[in-house]
Design an enzyme around this catalytic site. Structure first.
Site, mmCIF file in Angstrom:
data_model
loop_
_atom_site.group_PDB
_atom_site.id
_atom_site.type_symbol
_atom_site.label_atom_id
_atom_site.label_comp_id
_atom_site.label_asym_id
_atom_site.label_seq_id
_atom_site.Cartn_x
_atom_site.Cartn_y
_atom_site.Cartn_z
ATOM 1 N N ASP A 120 0.772 -1.274 -0.109
ATOM 2 C CA ASP A 120 0.153 0.019 0.061
ATOM 3 C C ASP A 120 0.915 1.299 -0.012
ATOM 4 O O ASP A 120 0.547 2.277 -0.723
ATOM 5 C CB ASP A 120 -0.852 0.042 1.189
ATOM 6 N N ASP A 165 1.386 -9.621 3.068
ATOM 7 C CA ASP A 165 -0.005 -9.611 3.951
ATOM 8 C C ASP A 165 -0.983 -9.589 3.497
ATOM 9 O O ASP A 165 -2.056 -9.659 4.210
ATOM 10 C CB ASP A 165 0.311 -7.931 4.413
#
EC number: 2.7.1.11
Length: 320
Positions: free
Chosen positions: A104, A128
């Site tokens: 991200d 993740d």
């Protein structure tokens, strides 16, 4: 018209990043494009450290873990002046578009470059599995395999000593890796950030398991939720059962990518080139229901919700 693209990997490494780079390079070359590899993510972009990539640059890379281009944290990239230098370096090299592989934070950098008028495509590379707009990320299934192998080994010794094992799994604020590992590894208990957690409730569940005749147990817990050594001491004190904590750490990021990650990374890399040639910029690639998709990267970061896999949790609990 796009003639040359750049590709970089950013943030934490994930198995399959090399396969994604290979997918980008081979697909671009097949369309007559040139490719520049950028070393060490946004840091290398700012410092103008790049190399021309050809098909031989990515030979024997599909099975290698990590990223041969390197990666680095570079929080200074939030500064617009830093990004302006990066864009100037891209233009100086004749690069028309950029493919960013990462999590991200990497997407945020790509979004900022997009806002400044430079077309970027984001590919989700992180163990993740916490990226919006995709069911799975590159590296997730390899990390899952690594975690489950560790849990299998811990079960051997926990069973031998009638011990409780607390296993800390990566994932930051997303419990997907922990949940999947708990199901695949047959863990008796699972603790994830999406669900409220108390040590007392966990101990009560463990005691209930002991009352049913359980001789050993494995607790899978996502990182950052608590100090797992302190949790292990608390469980031992309250249950009277020897309890040990294991932090798997960065071993979860390494290793040769499993076939699914190689396929996913290759497909996404090639798809990024399709999008650029079709005139798309400022997009992020995902896979949903086994179909490749793309979303506006700004909308994905700012507005999209990432659903919690509650059905996985219910499954794990039924199998305790």
């Amino acid at each position: 018209m796009i003639k040359k693209i750049g590709v970089l990997t950013s943030g934490g490494d994930a198995p399959g990043m090399n396969a994604a780079i290979r997918g980008v390079v081979r697909a671009a070359l097949s369309e007559g494009l040139e490719v520049m590899g950028i070393y060490d993510g946004y840091l290398g972009l700012y410092e103008d450290r790049m190399v021309q990539l050809d098909r031989y640059s990515v030979s024997d890379m599909i099975n290698r873990g990590g990223t041969f281009l390197g990666s680095a944290r570079f929080p200074e990239f939030r500064d617009e002046n830093i990004r302006a230098v990066a864009i100037e370096n891209l233009k100086k090299r004749g690069i028309d578009a950029l493919v960013v592989i990462g999590g991200d934070g990497s997407y945020m950098g790509a979004m900022r470059l997009t806002e400044m008028g430079f077309p970027c495509i984001g590919l989700p590379g992180t163990i993740d599995n916490d990226i919006k707009g995709t069911d799975y990320t590159i590296g997730f299934f390899t990390a899952l395999s690594t975690v489950v192998e560790a849990i299998d080994r811990l079960r051997d010794t926990s069973s031998s000593h009638q011990r409780i094992s607390v296993v800390e799994v990566m994932g930051r604020y997303c419990g997907d890796l922990t949940l999947a590992a708990a199901i695949a590894g047959g863990c008796e208990f699972v603790v994830v950030p999406e669900v409220e957690f108390s040590r007392e409730d966990l101990v009560n569940e463990i005691k209930a398991g002991i009352a049913k005749g359980k001789k050993h147990a494995i607790v899978a817990i996502t990182e950052h939720m608590c100090d797992v050594d302190e949790l292990a001491h608390f469980i031992e004190k309250e249950t009277g059962r020897e309890t040990r904590a294991t932090v798997l750490g960065h071993i979860q990021r390494g290793g040769s990518p499993v076939p699914y990650d190689r396929i996913l990374a290759s497909r996404m890399g090639a798809y990024a080139i399709e999008l650029l040639l079709a005139g798309y910029g400022g997009r992020c690639v995902g896979i949903q229901n086994e179909q490749l998709v793309h979303h506006d990267i700004i909308d994905a970061i700012e507005n999209m919700k990432r659903p919690f896999k509650g059905d996985w949790l219910e499954c794990a609990k039924k199998l305790y």
